[in-house]
Design a protein around this motif. Structure first.
Motif, PDB file in Angstrom:
ATOM      1  N   LYS A  83      34.285  45.994  43.746  1.00 26.90           N
ATOM      2  CA  LYS A  83      33.882  45.900  42.384  1.00 26.90           C
ATOM      3  C   LYS A  83      34.407  46.593  41.026  1.00 26.90           C
TER       4      LYS A  83
ATOM      5  N   PHE B 105      37.906  46.379  38.959  1.00 26.55           N
ATOM      6  CA  PHE B 105      37.500  46.526  37.483  1.00 26.55           C
ATOM      7  C   PHE B 105      38.311  48.379  37.348  1.00 26.55           C
TER       8      PHE B 105
ATOM      9  N   ARG C 276      36.563  41.407  35.726  1.00 24.06           N
ATOM     10  CA  ARG C 276      36.497  41.801  37.244  1.00 24.06           C
ATOM     11  C   ARG C 276      36.457  40.908  37.919  1.00 24.06           C
TER      12      ARG C 276
END
Length: 97
Positions: free
Chosen positions: A76, A80, A86
């Motif tokens: 993640k 990002f 996201r």
């Protein structure tokens, strides 16, 4: 009373200011997905350097590997950082922890 009335617009203005991603994305979402999946797979197979209570860092078969939460979090953060948004879905990532 006047001081309180003067602080209300200021506080509302500060609440409206949310941190926004700075800069432009380095990659598209599809490119970031491929890149970060590869990076997460490498991260999942890399032993963590964690010292025990005696200050000894275990290596080889005694070393600890990242768990599934750590691998997902790594993915993640990578996504990002590269796509400036996201991920909508997370691919099946290996976790051997």
């Amino acid at each position: 009373m006047r001081v309180a009335l003067a602080l209300i617009p200021l506080s509302v203005g500060l609440m409206a200011c949310e941190p926004q991603p700075t800069g432009t994305p380095r990659m598209s979402a599809a490119e970031a997905e491929v890149h970060c999946t590869q990076q997460a797979e490498r991260y999942a197979n890399k032993p963590l350097l964690i010292a025990d209570e005696n200050g000894v860092v275990q290596v080889g078969l005694q070393a600890e590997l990242p768990d599934s939460f750590m691998v997902t979090d790594f993915y993640k953060r990578c996504f990002f950082a590269n796509a400036k948004r996201r991920p909508t879905s997370i691919p099946k990532l290996p976790a051997f922890g």
